[in-house]
Structures are given as C-alpha cells and as structure tokens.
Design an enzyme around this catalytic site. Structure first.
Site, PDB file in Angstrom:
ATOM      1  N   ARG A   1      -6.280 -54.167  40.169  1.00  0.00           N
ATOM      2  CA  ARG A   1      -7.070 -54.673  41.292  1.00  0.00           C
ATOM      3  C   ARG A   1      -7.091 -56.197  41.371  1.00  0.00           C
ATOM      4  NH1 ARG A   1     -12.804 -53.023  40.791  1.00  0.00           N
ATOM      5  NH2 ARG A   1     -13.723 -54.789  39.752  1.00  0.00           N
TER       6      ARG A   1
ATOM      7  N   ARG B   1      -1.106 -63.867  44.385  1.00  0.00           N
ATOM      8  CA  ARG B   1      -0.772 -64.431  45.704  1.00  0.00           C
ATOM      9  C   ARG B   1       0.222 -65.562  45.609  1.00  0.00           C
ATOM     10  NH1 ARG B   1      -6.324 -65.077  46.966  1.00  0.00           N
ATOM     11  NH2 ARG B   1      -7.069 -63.034  47.604  1.00  0.00           N
TER      12      ARG B   1
ATOM     13  N   ARG C   1     -19.542 -49.143  28.787  1.00  0.00           N
ATOM     14  CA  ARG C   1     -19.566 -50.483  28.194  1.00  0.00           C
ATOM     15  C   ARG C   1     -20.840 -51.153  28.700  1.00  0.00           C
ATOM     16  NH1 ARG C   1     -17.456 -52.370  24.298  1.00  0.00           N
ATOM     17  NH2 ARG C   1     -16.968 -54.457  25.080  1.00  0.00           N
TER      18      ARG C   1
ATOM     19  N   ARG D   1     -17.887 -64.811  30.750  1.00  0.00           N
ATOM     20  CA  ARG D   1     -18.146 -65.558  31.988  1.00  0.00           C
ATOM     21  C   ARG D   1     -19.410 -66.380  31.830  1.00  0.00           C
ATOM     22  NH1 ARG D   1     -17.171 -60.986  36.690  1.00  0.00           N
ATOM     23  NH2 ARG D   1     -18.444 -59.624  35.434  1.00  0.00           N
TER      24      ARG D   1
ATOM     25  N   GLU E   1     -22.399 -64.414  29.801  1.00  0.00           N
ATOM     26  CA  GLU E   1     -22.226 -62.949  29.831  1.00  0.00           C
ATOM     27  C   GLU E   1     -21.377 -62.503  28.637  1.00  0.00           C
ATOM     28  OE1 GLU E   1     -21.333 -61.501  33.808  1.00  0.00           O
ATOM     29  OE2 GLU E   1     -20.015 -59.979  32.930  1.00  0.00           O
TER      30      GLU E   1
ATOM     31  N   TYR F   1     -16.132 -46.349  38.854  1.00  0.00           N
ATOM     32  CA  TYR F   1     -16.329 -47.769  39.075  1.00  0.00           C
ATOM     33  C   TYR F   1     -16.406 -48.021  40.576  1.00  0.00           C
ATOM     34  CZ  TYR F   1     -16.726 -52.615  38.927  1.00  0.00           C
ATOM     35  OH  TYR F   1     -17.249 -53.861  39.113  1.00  0.00           O
TER      36      TYR F   1
ATOM     37  N   ASP G   1     -17.702 -50.530  43.725  1.00  0.00           N
ATOM     38  CA  ASP G   1     -18.268 -51.786  44.195  1.00  0.00           C
ATOM     39  C   ASP G   1     -19.440 -51.453  45.126  1.00  0.00           C
ATOM     40  OD1 ASP G   1     -16.881 -53.823  42.930  1.00  0.00           O
ATOM     41  OD2 ASP G   1     -15.197 -53.702  44.308  1.00  0.00           O
TER      42      ASP G   1
HETATM   43  P1  FAD Z   1     -27.665 -48.688  40.136  1.00  0.00           P
HETATM   44  O1  FAD Z   1     -27.747 -50.001  40.798  1.00  0.00           O
HETATM   45  O2  FAD Z   1     -27.362 -48.574  38.714  1.00  0.00           O
HETATM   46  O3  FAD Z   1     -28.935 -47.849  40.544  1.00  0.00           O
HETATM   47  C1  FAD Z   1     -29.335 -46.670  39.868  1.00  0.00           C
HETATM   48  C2  FAD Z   1     -30.844 -46.732  39.682  1.00  0.00           C
HETATM   49  O4  FAD Z   1     -31.303 -45.481  39.166  1.00  0.00           O
HETATM   50  C3  FAD Z   1     -31.268 -47.802  38.673  1.00  0.00           C
HETATM   51  O5  FAD Z   1     -32.197 -48.672  39.268  1.00  0.00           O
HETATM   52  C4  FAD Z   1     -31.891 -46.997  37.539  1.00  0.00           C
HETATM   53  O6  FAD Z   1     -32.996 -47.645  36.936  1.00  0.00           O
HETATM   54  C5  FAD Z   1     -32.322 -45.728  38.247  1.00  0.00           C
HETATM   55  N1  FAD Z   1     -32.422 -44.559  37.355  1.00  0.00           N
HETATM   56  C6  FAD Z   1     -31.470 -44.081  36.529  1.00  0.00           C
HETATM   57  N2  FAD Z   1     -31.924 -43.022  35.853  1.00  0.00           N
HETATM   58  C7  FAD Z   1     -33.193 -42.812  36.268  1.00  0.00           C
HETATM   59  C8  FAD Z   1     -34.215 -41.868  35.926  1.00  0.00           C
HETATM   60  N3  FAD Z   1     -34.000 -40.921  35.001  1.00  0.00           N
HETATM   61  N4  FAD Z   1     -35.414 -41.947  36.550  1.00  0.00           N
HETATM   62  C9  FAD Z   1     -35.648 -42.928  37.462  1.00  0.00           C
HETATM   63  N5  FAD Z   1     -34.724 -43.853  37.824  1.00  0.00           N
HETATM   64  C10 FAD Z   1     -33.522 -43.792  37.223  1.00  0.00           C
HETATM   65  N6  FAD Z   1     -20.044 -54.812  43.066  1.00  0.00           N
HETATM   66  C11 FAD Z   1     -19.580 -55.584  44.096  1.00  0.00           C
HETATM   67  O7  FAD Z   1     -19.375 -55.088  45.202  1.00  0.00           O
HETATM   68  N7  FAD Z   1     -19.384 -56.943  43.922  1.00  0.00           N
HETATM   69  C12 FAD Z   1     -19.608 -57.552  42.730  1.00  0.00           C
HETATM   70  O8  FAD Z   1     -19.408 -58.770  42.601  1.00  0.00           O
HETATM   71  C13 FAD Z   1     -20.073 -56.762  41.637  1.00  0.00           C
HETATM   72  N8  FAD Z   1     -20.311 -57.331  40.437  1.00  0.00           N
HETATM   73  C14 FAD Z   1     -20.749 -56.556  39.419  1.00  0.00           C
HETATM   74  C15 FAD Z   1     -21.000 -57.174  38.186  1.00  0.00           C
HETATM   75  C16 FAD Z   1     -21.467 -56.432  37.122  1.00  0.00           C
HETATM   76  C17 FAD Z   1     -21.720 -57.105  35.800  1.00  0.00           C
HETATM   77  C18 FAD Z   1     -21.677 -55.028  37.274  1.00  0.00           C
HETATM   78  C19 FAD Z   1     -22.159 -54.188  36.123  1.00  0.00           C
HETATM   79  C20 FAD Z   1     -21.437 -54.407  38.501  1.00  0.00           C
HETATM   80  C21 FAD Z   1     -20.979 -55.153  39.569  1.00  0.00           C
HETATM   81  N9  FAD Z   1     -20.756 -54.573  40.829  1.00  0.00           N
HETATM   82  C22 FAD Z   1     -20.288 -55.359  41.854  1.00  0.00           C
HETATM   83  C23 FAD Z   1     -21.016 -53.130  41.079  1.00  0.00           C
HETATM   84  C24 FAD Z   1     -22.451 -52.875  41.639  1.00  0.00           C
HETATM   85  O9  FAD Z   1     -23.400 -53.311  40.693  1.00  0.00           O
HETATM   86  C25 FAD Z   1     -22.617 -51.363  41.907  1.00  0.00           C
HETATM   87  O10 FAD Z   1     -21.656 -50.922  42.823  1.00  0.00           O
HETATM   88  C26 FAD Z   1     -23.997 -50.964  42.463  1.00  0.00           C
HETATM   89  O11 FAD Z   1     -25.038 -51.685  41.905  1.00  0.00           O
HETATM   90  C27 FAD Z   1     -24.200 -49.481  42.203  1.00  0.00           C
HETATM   91  O12 FAD Z   1     -25.375 -48.996  42.830  1.00  0.00           O
HETATM   92  P2  FAD Z   1     -25.990 -47.592  42.384  1.00  0.00           P
HETATM   93  O13 FAD Z   1     -27.120 -47.316  43.276  1.00  0.00           O
HETATM   94  O14 FAD Z   1     -24.914 -46.578  42.278  1.00  0.00           O
HETATM   95  O15 FAD Z   1     -26.445 -47.803  40.869  1.00  0.00           O
HETATM   96  N1  UDP Z   2      -9.389 -60.087  34.153  1.00  0.00           N
HETATM   97  C1  UDP Z   2      -8.670 -60.966  33.359  1.00  0.00           C
HETATM   98  N2  UDP Z   2      -8.960 -62.295  33.410  1.00  0.00           N
HETATM   99  C2  UDP Z   2      -9.928 -62.797  34.206  1.00  0.00           C
HETATM  100  C3  UDP Z   2     -10.662 -61.903  35.027  1.00  0.00           C
HETATM  101  C4  UDP Z   2     -10.365 -60.557  34.969  1.00  0.00           C
HETATM  102  O1  UDP Z   2      -7.789 -60.544  32.620  1.00  0.00           O
HETATM  103  O2  UDP Z   2     -10.153 -64.022  34.193  1.00  0.00           O
HETATM  104  C5  UDP Z   2      -9.053 -58.643  34.062  1.00  0.00           C
HETATM  105  C6  UDP Z   2      -9.879 -57.914  33.014  1.00  0.00           C
HETATM  106  O3  UDP Z   2      -9.033 -56.936  32.426  1.00  0.00           O
HETATM  107  C7  UDP Z   2     -10.963 -57.243  33.806  1.00  0.00           C
HETATM  108  C8  UDP Z   2     -10.218 -56.887  35.098  1.00  0.00           C
HETATM  109  O4  UDP Z   2      -9.313 -57.986  35.284  1.00  0.00           O
HETATM  110  O5  UDP Z   2     -11.473 -56.107  33.155  1.00  0.00           O
HETATM  111  C9  UDP Z   2     -11.106 -56.741  36.331  1.00  0.00           C
HETATM  112  O6  UDP Z   2     -11.853 -57.921  36.479  1.00  0.00           O
HETATM  113  P1  UDP Z   2     -12.836 -58.165  37.679  1.00  0.00           P
HETATM  114  O7  UDP Z   2     -13.457 -59.489  37.482  1.00  0.00           O
HETATM  115  O8  UDP Z   2     -12.105 -57.876  38.933  1.00  0.00           O
HETATM  116  O9  UDP Z   2     -13.862 -56.976  37.510  1.00  0.00           O
HETATM  117  P2  UDP Z   2     -15.366 -56.885  36.999  1.00  0.00           P
HETATM  118  O10 UDP Z   2     -15.370 -57.320  35.568  1.00  0.00           O
HETATM  119  O11 UDP Z   2     -16.169 -57.779  37.875  1.00  0.00           O
HETATM  120  O12 UDP Z   2     -15.657 -55.451  37.151  1.00  0.00           O
END
Ligand code: FAD
Ligand code: UDP
Length: 366
Positions: free
Chosen positions: A171, A175, A248, A279, A300, A348, A350
């Site tokens: 992903r 470019r 993870r 990060r 992070e 996974y 977004d």
């Molecule tokens: P969650 O946000 O996990 O919501 C689930 C909720 O259920 C939680 O609040 C939890 O407390 C609750 N829950 C679980 N079990 C129970 C229970 N038994 N009783 C009551 N409540 C419960 N996406 C992007 O598009 N752009 C980004 O830049 C991006 N960056 C990310 C960076 C990180 C570090 C991570 C981890 C994810 C990132 N994502 C990003 C993905 C994004 O966070 C998710 O797509 C989105 O938050 C998922 O929403 P959800 O509702 O499925 O889950």
């Molecule tokens: N990645 C990398 N170098 C970087 C950023 C990302 O090698 O500087 C790789 C790494 O394997 C990572 C994957 O690209 O798990 C996806 O990264 P991205 O930032 O798109 O995803 P996120 O960690 O936000 O889910």
C-alpha cells in the site's frame, strides 16, 4: 424491547450505524467501555491543540459519499500527509518519490534517472516476491529498502522482513513525480476542532453510556434490544473458545514542550534501529498552528500485545486469517448480532473503509 438496537462501541463504525439508524427513527443505545466516545480516532485538547490520543489520524478517501457524509457534521481542513523519514543524520521525503530518489542517488534528476537505478537494483529479485523484503526490493531496490523500510518495518512488527507477508508494503505509493503527498485518494483532511467533535456531532441526541462493558452484563444488554451491533474484538465475543487472535499494540509517550515548533512537520518516521520509536507526531501541525507558545509531541513505540493493552493492529498472516475465518463462520450464524468494524471483522480498515462498511451493512438491514 426498550431499544431497536444496542450498539457496542462508540468508534466510527458504531457511531455511523447509530447516526443512520437514529435518523430512520429507530431507538438506539450506544455503550462503550472507555470513558470517552470516538474509539481510536479520539482527540483531546491539550494547550489548545487537538491531540490524537491513539496515534496520528488523517482522513483520506476516494468515496465521495463517505467524504460528503463526514463533511456534513464538521468542516475539514486541507491537511495533506507528507511525512519525512529520518535515519541517522539523514532526512528523506515520504512516500518514495522523486525528492527521495534524488537524495538517495546523487545523479538522479529526472524520472528516467531514477528508473535506471531502481530497475538495476530490482534485478536482484528474479521471481514473484514471497516475503516483505523481496517485495520491497522489487518495488524500490535495496538502497531504499535498507534505509527507509527495513528498520521501520522490523520495529513495527517485531519480526525480520523475510518473515513478514509482502502485502504490508504494497500500500505504500512509489511515484516518479516530485509529489510528497502520502495518499493517492481524491479527498483528504483533518476535521477542524478534532475527531471527537465529528463523533460528538454524529451522536447528537443519541443515548450513550460510557465506562460500560458489554460483557459485564451481557444477558441484561441482550434483553434490552432487538438487535446488537457489536464492534469489539471478534475472539472476545466467543470467549476465545477457538483460540486467541493475535494483535500488535503501541505505546504512546506524549510530552508538552515549551517551544513553538519541535520538528516542523506533523509526522516524522524514524526508519533505523538507533531509536526504538517508529514515529514522532507533533499534533499542532495537523492544524497549521505554528504560533501557539507550546507544542505537544508523541513518541510512538510499537509493542507486542499484552492483556489490558489496546488492540491496534490485527496480524493478518495465514495463521490468524484462518482462525478469524472460523470465528466469522460462527458470527454469520448469529441472528441477533451484527459484527462490524476493525476489531469485530479482524481487518485492517482505514476510517473511510469503516464508514463505507457501515453504509453497506445498513443497506443489508433494509
Ligand atoms: P474502534 O475505534 O476501535 O472502536 C471500537 C470501540 O468499541 C472502542 O471505543 C472500544 O472501547 C469499544 N468496545 C470494544 N469492546 C467493547 C465492549 N466489550 N464493551 C463496550 N465497548 C467496547 N485510519 C485512517 O483512515 N487514517 C489514518 O491516518 C489512520 N491512522 C491510524 C493510526 C493508528 C496508530 C491506528 C491504530 C489506526 C489508524 N487508522 C487510520 C485506522 C482507524 O483508527 C480505524 O479505521 C477506526 O478507528 C476503526 O473504527 P472502529 O469503530 O472499527 O473501531
Ligand atoms: N513503512 C516503512 N517505512 C516508513 C513507513 C512505512 O517501511 O517510513 C512500511 C511498514 O512496513 C509499515 C507499512 O509500510 O508497516 C505501512 O505503513 P503505513 O504508514 O502506511 O501504515 P500504518 O502504520 O499507518 O498502518
């Protein structure tokens, strides 16, 4: 029944379902075990800066309906993700583009120059890549793999790149233009006022109970509603009876610094093993704020998942996908429960995918 729907989880999946169903006139109750709404997109104001508590979140999408939907609740700014990568004393632009290539190789000025190097280095892999290392080398060559991919990926997943599936890296855009935009999607931005405001607006007028774990009173909750929308972990719903799925996790170390500008960019990746974090996020740059006197930065650190931590990333290797499939078979037989979102589908996703998945599920309910 008191409610038509009980929604377990106030993240984006739960909030979208709640908002849409409420609009249709359904009686909805949302519960969340955390002490706040918004799940992992939660932002909290610190020193006037919206801090992304569970990691940097940039909204990007190609789905026009999803973009229009989120913009109907809050306005988005024009933030475009352009991370930089640091290794030792060097700094590079991400994603891999002409700015990166011209710095890696000192005779690169044009796309042709870059391709000459990449194609030469790619030759090392003469078969379909079978792991992440081979995939990366066949995408951008060994020089970039070793500087910008290997260390970051090994820290992120705590495994050698030769033992990781190739899809993780697919992903990442490559470019042949001088364009530092990390995403290819048509729409991109960050909600003005933070993601919590977005979810607050979505849940306006809907009953929400926080600090409420579904499993603490499952029978009682089940008796309160016709249908349950469950967004928690899939294996946990079945009390792990087929085994535990792997995740993870991350540790966030957030600091308030007495300076205006710490790193000049919202996201800086550390791609070498000389530091343990992957990060550093400087939250004010998501909002183009360089004038406020303080700054909030988050280091992070990737981490193995342990009991009590948040499950941030699913581990979608063959072993875990097979187990998730078995759980999904059980889930598909549930008549009263709808499973949705990142944890309940073990995918996974977004943010935009989560909202799109909720729209699709709502269509099926009609
Ligand atoms: P969650 O946000 O996990 O919501 C689930 C909720 O259920 C939680 O609040 C939890 O407390 C609750 N829950 C679980 N079990 C129970 C229970 N038994 N009783 C009551 N409540 C419960 N996406 C992007 O598009 N752009 C980004 O830049 C991006 N960056 C990310 C960076 C990180 C570090 C991570 C981890 C994810 C990132 N994502 C990003 C993905 C994004 O966070 C998710 O797509 C989105 O938050 C998922 O929403 P959800 O509702 O499925 O889950
Ligand atoms: N990645 C990398 N170098 C970087 C950023 C990302 O090698 O500087 C790789 C790494 O394997 C990572 C994957 O690209 O798990 C996806 O990264 P991205 O930032 O798109 O995803 P996120 O960690 O936000 O889910």
């Amino acid at each position: 029944m008191k409610y038509d729907y009980l929604i377990v989880g106030a993240g984006l999946f739960g909030a979208t379902m709640a908002e849409r169903l409420n609009k249709e006139g359904k009686k909805v109750l949302v519960i969340d075990k955390r002490d706040h709404i918004a799940g992992n997109v939660y932002t909290e104001e610190v020193e006037g800066i919206n801090v992304h508590k569970y990691g940097a979140h940039i909204f990007h999408t190609d789905y026009k309906d999803v973009w229009n939907y989120v913009n109907s609740f809050v306005e988005f700014n024009r933030y475009t993700n352009s991370p930089i990568a640091r290794i030792g004393n060097e700094v590079y632009n991400m994603p891999f583009n002409m700015n990166t290539f011209s710095k890696i190789w000192d005779d690169v000025f044009t796309p042709e120059d870059a391709l000459r190097h990449i194609d030469e280095e790619k030759k090392e892999i003469d078969h379909e890549p079978t792991n992440l290392e081979e995939q990366a080398i066949s995408l951008v060559g060994r020089s970039i793999y070793e500087k910008l991919i290997k260390g970051y990926t090994e820290k992120q997943w705590n495994r050698p790149c030769t033992e990781l599936p190739a899809f993780i890296i697919k992903r990442l855009p490559v470019r042949l233009t001088y364009d530092n935009n990390y995403f290819n999607d048509r729409y991109q931005g960050v909600p003005i006022g933070g993601y919590t405001k977005l979810v607050e607006e979505m849940l306006k007028g809907i009953e929400v109970r926080l600090n409420t774990n579904y499993f603490d009173n499952k029978e009682e909750f089940d008796s309160m509603a016709d249908k349950i929308i469950y967004t928690g972990a899939l294996d946990e719903f079945y009390d792990y009876k087929l085994g535990k799925l792997e995740y993870r996790s991350l540790k966030f170390d957030t600091k308030i610094l007495d300076k205006q500008n710490y790193q000049g960019n919202a996201v800086v990746n550390y791609t070498g093993h000389e530091v343990d974090y992957t990060r550093v996020i400087e939250h004010k740059h998501f909002e183009f704020d360089v004038t406020s006197p303080k700054t909030v930065v988050t280091f992070e650190y990737p981490s193995d998942y342990e009991e009590g931590m948040e499950k941030y990333y699913t581990v979608n290797d063959d072993k875990n996908n097979a187990l998730a499939e078995k759980y999904r078979e059980l889930a598909s037989k549930e008549e009263k429960v709808i499973f949705g979102g990142r944890l309940a589908e073990y995918k996974y996703y977004d943010m935009d995918d989560v909202i799109k998945a909720a729209f699709d599920r709502l269509e099926e309910l009609k």
